[in-house]
Motif scaffolding. Structure first.
Motif, PDB file in Angstrom:
ATOM      1  N   ALA A  77       1.047  -1.440   0.373  1.00  0.00           N
ATOM      2  CA  ALA A  77       0.172   0.026   0.029  1.00  0.00           C
ATOM      3  C   ALA A  77       1.369   0.896   0.164  1.00  0.00           C
ATOM      4  CB  ALA A  77      -1.048  -0.293   1.045  1.00  0.00           C
ATOM      5  N   ARG A  78       1.836   1.501   1.235  1.00  0.00           N
ATOM      6  CA  ARG A  78       2.711   2.679   0.590  1.00  0.00           C
ATOM      7  C   ARG A  78       3.679   2.727  -0.140  1.00  0.00           C
ATOM      8  NH1 ARG A  78       5.725   2.924   6.754  1.00  0.00           N
ATOM      9  NH2 ARG A  78       6.202   5.217   6.079  1.00  0.00           N
ATOM     10  N   ALA A  79       3.841   1.675  -0.546  1.00  0.00           N
ATOM     11  CA  ALA A  79       5.089   1.631  -2.081  1.00  0.00           C
ATOM     12  C   ALA A  79       4.181   2.728  -3.492  1.00  0.00           C
ATOM     13  CB  ALA A  79       4.883   0.020  -2.393  1.00  0.00           C
ATOM     14  N   ILE A  80       3.534   1.975  -3.291  1.00  0.00           N
ATOM     15  CA  ILE A  80       2.289   1.797  -5.069  1.00  0.00           C
ATOM     16  C   ILE A  80       2.236   3.421  -4.873  1.00  0.00           C
ATOM     17  CG2 ILE A  80       0.105   2.303  -5.699  1.00  0.00           C
ATOM     18  CD1 ILE A  80       0.347  -0.987  -4.978  1.00  0.00           C
ATOM     19  N   VAL A  81       2.023   4.145  -3.072  1.00  0.00           N
ATOM     20  CA  VAL A  81       1.426   5.408  -3.187  1.00  0.00           C
ATOM     21  C   VAL A  81       2.953   6.405  -3.746  1.00  0.00           C
ATOM     22  CG1 VAL A  81       0.938   7.170  -1.846  1.00  0.00           C
ATOM     23  CG2 VAL A  81      -0.624   5.670  -1.445  1.00  0.00           C
ATOM     24  N   PRO A 136      -2.162  -8.617  -5.130  1.00  0.00           N
ATOM     25  CA  PRO A 136      -3.635  -8.387  -5.271  1.00  0.00           C
ATOM     26  C   PRO A 136      -4.221  -7.186  -5.933  1.00  0.00           C
ATOM     27  CG  PRO A 136      -3.121  -8.808  -3.307  1.00  0.00           C
ATOM     28  CD  PRO A 136      -1.457  -8.101  -3.543  1.00  0.00           C
ATOM     29  N   ALA A 137      -5.323  -7.636  -7.230  1.00  0.00           N
ATOM     30  CA  ALA A 137      -6.137  -6.593  -7.981  1.00  0.00           C
ATOM     31  C   ALA A 137      -6.603  -5.655  -6.775  1.00  0.00           C
ATOM     32  CB  ALA A 137      -6.581  -7.180  -9.052  1.00  0.00           C
ATOM     33  N   ARG A 138      -6.867  -5.686  -5.926  1.00  0.00           N
ATOM     34  CA  ARG A 138      -7.942  -4.996  -5.101  1.00  0.00           C
ATOM     35  C   ARG A 138      -7.425  -4.005  -4.596  1.00  0.00           C
ATOM     36  NH1 ARG A 138     -13.325  -8.277  -3.139  1.00  0.00           N
ATOM     37  NH2 ARG A 138     -14.648  -8.353  -5.000  1.00  0.00           N
ATOM     38  N   LEU A 139      -5.871  -4.494  -4.008  1.00  0.00           N
ATOM     39  CA  LEU A 139      -5.484  -3.814  -3.432  1.00  0.00           C
ATOM     40  C   LEU A 139      -4.553  -2.503  -4.563  1.00  0.00           C
ATOM     41  CD1 LEU A 139      -2.593  -4.870  -0.365  1.00  0.00           C
ATOM     42  CD2 LEU A 139      -1.956  -3.764  -1.843  1.00  0.00           C
ATOM     43  N   PHE A 140      -3.785  -3.390  -4.973  1.00  0.00           N
ATOM     44  CA  PHE A 140      -3.116  -2.596  -6.426  1.00  0.00           C
ATOM     45  C   PHE A 140      -4.105  -1.512  -6.432  1.00  0.00           C
ATOM     46  CE2 PHE A 140      -1.828  -0.771 -10.297  1.00  0.00           C
ATOM     47  CZ  PHE A 140      -0.877  -0.578 -10.136  1.00  0.00           C
ATOM     48  N   THR A 141      -5.112  -1.096  -6.719  1.00  0.00           N
ATOM     49  CA  THR A 141      -6.300  -0.302  -7.431  1.00  0.00           C
ATOM     50  C   THR A 141      -6.273   0.487  -6.574  1.00  0.00           C
ATOM     51  OG1 THR A 141      -7.233  -2.464  -8.968  1.00  0.00           O
ATOM     52  CG2 THR A 141      -8.849  -0.273  -8.956  1.00  0.00           C
ATOM     53  N   TRP A 173      -5.151   1.759  -4.017  1.00  0.00           N
ATOM     54  CA  TRP A 173      -3.755   2.554  -3.368  1.00  0.00           C
ATOM     55  C   TRP A 173      -2.986   3.400  -4.854  1.00  0.00           C
ATOM     56  CZ3 TRP A 173      -4.059   4.252   1.029  1.00  0.00           C
ATOM     57  CH2 TRP A 173      -4.640   2.915   1.950  1.00  0.00           C
ATOM     58  N   GLN A 174      -3.867   2.778  -5.687  1.00  0.00           N
ATOM     59  CA  GLN A 174      -2.973   3.701  -6.883  1.00  0.00           C
ATOM     60  C   GLN A 174      -3.615   4.473  -6.878  1.00  0.00           C
ATOM     61  OE1 GLN A 174      -3.565   4.601 -10.355  1.00  0.00           O
ATOM     62  NE2 GLN A 174      -5.425   3.124 -10.667  1.00  0.00           N
ATOM     63  N   ILE A 175      -5.340   4.401  -6.920  1.00  0.00           N
ATOM     64  CA  ILE A 175      -6.077   5.286  -7.113  1.00  0.00           C
ATOM     65  C   ILE A 175      -5.812   6.847  -6.183  1.00  0.00           C
ATOM     66  CG2 ILE A 175      -8.479   6.491  -6.634  1.00  0.00           C
ATOM     67  CD1 ILE A 175      -9.340   3.734  -8.098  1.00  0.00           C
ATOM     68  N   VAL A 176      -5.649   5.830  -5.031  1.00  0.00           N
ATOM     69  CA  VAL A 176      -5.049   6.977  -4.127  1.00  0.00           C
ATOM     70  C   VAL A 176      -3.823   8.251  -4.157  1.00  0.00           C
ATOM     71  CG1 VAL A 176      -4.408   7.548  -1.780  1.00  0.00           C
ATOM     72  CG2 VAL A 176      -6.186   6.017  -1.843  1.00  0.00           C
ATOM     73  N   GLY A 177      -2.991   7.116  -4.134  1.00  0.00           N
ATOM     74  CA  GLY A 177      -1.649   7.154  -4.587  1.00  0.00           C
ATOM     75  C   GLY A 177      -1.728   9.279  -6.099  1.00  0.00           C
ATOM     76  N   GLY A 178      -2.270   8.178  -7.099  1.00  0.00           N
ATOM     77  CA  GLY A 178      -2.446   9.559  -8.593  1.00  0.00           C
ATOM     78  C   GLY A 178      -3.179  10.170  -8.277  1.00  0.00           C
ATOM     79  N   THR A 179      -4.317  10.296  -7.396  1.00  0.00           N
ATOM     80  CA  THR A 179      -4.824  11.326  -7.009  1.00  0.00           C
ATOM     81  C   THR A 179      -3.928  12.369  -6.228  1.00  0.00           C
ATOM     82  OG1 THR A 179      -7.293   9.932  -7.757  1.00  0.00           O
ATOM     83  CG2 THR A 179      -7.038  11.956  -6.698  1.00  0.00           C
ATOM     84  N   LEU A 180      -3.707  12.047  -5.753  1.00  0.00           N
ATOM     85  CA  LEU A 180      -2.620  12.967  -4.726  1.00  0.00           C
ATOM     86  C   LEU A 180      -1.292  13.218  -5.399  1.00  0.00           C
ATOM     87  CD1 LEU A 180      -1.936  10.445  -1.005  1.00  0.00           C
ATOM     88  CD2 LEU A 180      -4.135  13.040  -1.508  1.00  0.00           C
ATOM     89  N   TRP A 181      -0.873  12.439  -5.887  1.00  0.00           N
ATOM     90  CA  TRP A 181       0.346  13.339  -7.299  1.00  0.00           C
ATOM     91  C   TRP A 181      -0.763  13.877  -8.127  1.00  0.00           C
ATOM     92  CZ3 TRP A 181       1.414  10.803 -11.939  1.00  0.00           C
ATOM     93  CH2 TRP A 181       2.501  11.832 -12.970  1.00  0.00           C
ATOM     94  N   THR A 182      -0.883  13.815  -8.604  1.00  0.00           N
ATOM     95  CA  THR A 182      -1.644  14.485  -9.538  1.00  0.00           C
ATOM     96  C   THR A 182      -2.612  15.858  -9.629  1.00  0.00           C
ATOM     97  OG1 THR A 182      -3.756  13.972 -10.292  1.00  0.00           O
ATOM     98  CG2 THR A 182      -2.240  12.917 -11.199  1.00  0.00           C
ATOM     99  N   VAL A 183      -3.676  16.125  -8.225  1.00  0.00           N
ATOM    100  CA  VAL A 183      -3.672  16.827  -8.489  1.00  0.00           C
ATOM    101  C   VAL A 183      -3.010  17.717  -7.143  1.00  0.00           C
ATOM    102  CG1 VAL A 183      -6.589  17.591  -6.538  1.00  0.00           C
ATOM    103  CG2 VAL A 183      -6.978  15.574  -8.909  1.00  0.00           C
ATOM    104  N   GLY A 184      -2.088  17.191  -5.854  1.00  0.00           N
ATOM    105  CA  GLY A 184      -1.157  18.280  -5.558  1.00  0.00           C
ATOM    106  C   GLY A 184      -0.558  19.063  -6.441  1.00  0.00           C
ATOM    107  N   LEU A 185      -0.133  19.047  -7.307  1.00  0.00           N
ATOM    108  CA  LEU A 185       1.223  18.893  -8.379  1.00  0.00           C
ATOM    109  C   LEU A 185       0.142  20.502  -9.482  1.00  0.00           C
ATOM    110  CD1 LEU A 185       3.718  16.851  -9.677  1.00  0.00           C
ATOM    111  CD2 LEU A 185       4.051  18.597  -7.919  1.00  0.00           C
ATOM    112  N   VAL A 186      -0.854  19.720  -9.536  1.00  0.00           N
ATOM    113  CA  VAL A 186      -1.974  21.162 -10.374  1.00  0.00           C
ATOM    114  C   VAL A 186      -2.190  21.404  -9.621  1.00  0.00           C
ATOM    115  CG1 VAL A 186      -4.435  21.371 -12.102  1.00  0.00           C
ATOM    116  CG2 VAL A 186      -3.035  19.081 -11.640  1.00  0.00           C
ATOM    117  N   LEU A 187      -2.715  21.853  -8.315  1.00  0.00           N
ATOM    118  CA  LEU A 187      -3.338  22.788  -7.737  1.00  0.00           C
ATOM    119  C   LEU A 187      -2.010  23.271  -7.227  1.00  0.00           C
ATOM    120  CD1 LEU A 187      -5.870  21.217  -5.551  1.00  0.00           C
ATOM    121  CD2 LEU A 187      -6.294  22.948  -7.316  1.00  0.00           C
ATOM    122  N   ALA A 188      -0.270  22.840  -6.995  1.00  0.00           N
ATOM    123  CA  ALA A 188      -0.093  23.306  -6.294  1.00  0.00           C
ATOM    124  C   ALA A 188       1.006  24.470  -6.899  1.00  0.00           C
ATOM    125  CB  ALA A 188       1.480  22.644  -6.018  1.00  0.00           C
ATOM    126  N   GLY A 189       0.723  24.132  -8.736  1.00  0.00           N
ATOM    127  CA  GLY A 189       1.304  25.808  -9.488  1.00  0.00           C
ATOM    128  C   GLY A 189      -0.245  26.840 -10.016  1.00  0.00           C
TER     129      GLY A 189
END
Length: 222
Positions: free
Chosen positions: A126-130, A152-157, A159-175
Motif C-alpha cells: 500500500a505505502r509503496a504504491i502511493v 492483489p488486484a483490489r489492493l493495487f487498484t 492504493w494506485q487511485i489514492v496515490g495517483g489522485t494525490l500526485w496529480t491533483v496536488g501538483l496541479v493545484l500547487a501550480g
C-alpha cells in the motif's frame, strides 16, 4: 517561402518540454503523457511532474503563457491519464512484465525497477504504491512490477487511485496556487519548472544514497 508561411508552419513538439506539450495538445496531451509515463515502460523519460505543475500555472486566468487551460479539464485529464496508465501497467506486468523489462537496455529503467522492488519490500504494498507516484522512473516501473509480483488486484487498484489522485491533483493545484498568488508568474516559468524537476528528483536521489549506504554496510560485514 514567405515570412507569413513560416509563421504558420507547425513547430516540432518537444516531448521533454512541458510548455511545448501543453501548447500543442492541451489537456488531452496531459492525459496521454501521464498514461504513457505510468503505464508503458517506454514512458519513463516523460516530464510528468513538471507537466502537471506547468498545467496548473497555465490554468490561472490572465496568465500569458503559450496556452490557457481550463483547471477542471486539466484535473480530469490528469487523474484519468494517471489512473488508467497505472492499471494498464499493472495488466502488462501480469502478462509478463519481468520479461519485457529484461529486454530493455535502458539503465535508468533497470535502476528504477530495483528502487520499485525495494520500496515494495520495505514499505509494503500500500505505502509503496502511493510513494512511487512521487518518484520519477519508479512510478513507471512499479505498476508492471506489482503485476508481475502478483500484488492483489483490489489492493493495487485502491492504493494506485489514492496515490495517483494525490500526485496529480496536488501538483496541479500547487501550480495554480502559485500562479494565482504571484503576479506575472509566467515570466519565471523556466526557473520554476527547473526547481520542480530538481525537487521531484530528491526522493530518487535519497533512495539511491540509502541503497549505496546499505550495500556498503553489508559489504563491510562480509
Amino acid at each position: 517561402m514567405s515570412v507569413s508561411s513560416l509563421a504558420a508552419a507547425p513547430q516540432a513538439v518537444n516531448l521533454l518540454d512541458a510548455g511545448s506539450l501543453l501548447a500543442a495538445f492541451g489537456a488531452l496531451g496531459i492525459a496521454a503523457v501521464l498514461f504513457a509515463e505510468t503505464g508503458l515502460l517506454v514512458g519513463f523519460f516523460l516530464p510528468g511532474d513538471s507537466l502537471l505543475f506547468t498545467a496548473g500555472l497555465f490554468s490561472v486566468p490572465g496568465t500569458h503563457g503559450p496556452v490557457h487551460l481550463s483547471l477542471s479539464q486539466v484535473l480530469i485529464a490528469s487523474v484519468a491519464g494517471a489512473l488508467l496508465g497505472a492499471q494498464t501497467g499493472y495488466a502488462i506486468g501480469r502478462r509478463g512484465g519481468r520479461a519485457l523489462l529484461s529486454r530493455s537496455r535502458a539503465k535508468r529503467l533497470h535502476e528504477g525497477a530495483a528502487r520499485a522492488e525495494e520500496l515494495l519490500g520495505r514499505y509494503g504494498h500500500a505505502r509503496a504504491i502511493v510513494l512511487a507516484r512521487f518518484v520519477p522512473v519508479v512510478r513507471t516501473v512499479l505498476n508492471p512490477l506489482a503485476g508481475a509480483l502478483n500484488v492483489p488486484a483490489r489492493l493495487f487498484t485502491l492504493w494506485q487511485i489514492v496515490g495517483g489522485t494525490l500526485w496529480t491533483v496536488g501538483l496541479v493545484l500547487a501550480g495554480y496556487g502559485l500562479g494565482s498568488s504571484v503576479p506575472n508568474v509566467d515570466r519565471y516559468l523556466l526557473p520554476i519548472v527547473a526547481v520542480v524537476v530538481v525537487v521531484s528528483l530528491i526522493p530518487l536521489a535519497a533512495e539511491l544514497l540509502r541503497s549505496r549506504d546499505r550495500r556498503a554496510v553489508e559489504g563491510g560485514r562480509n
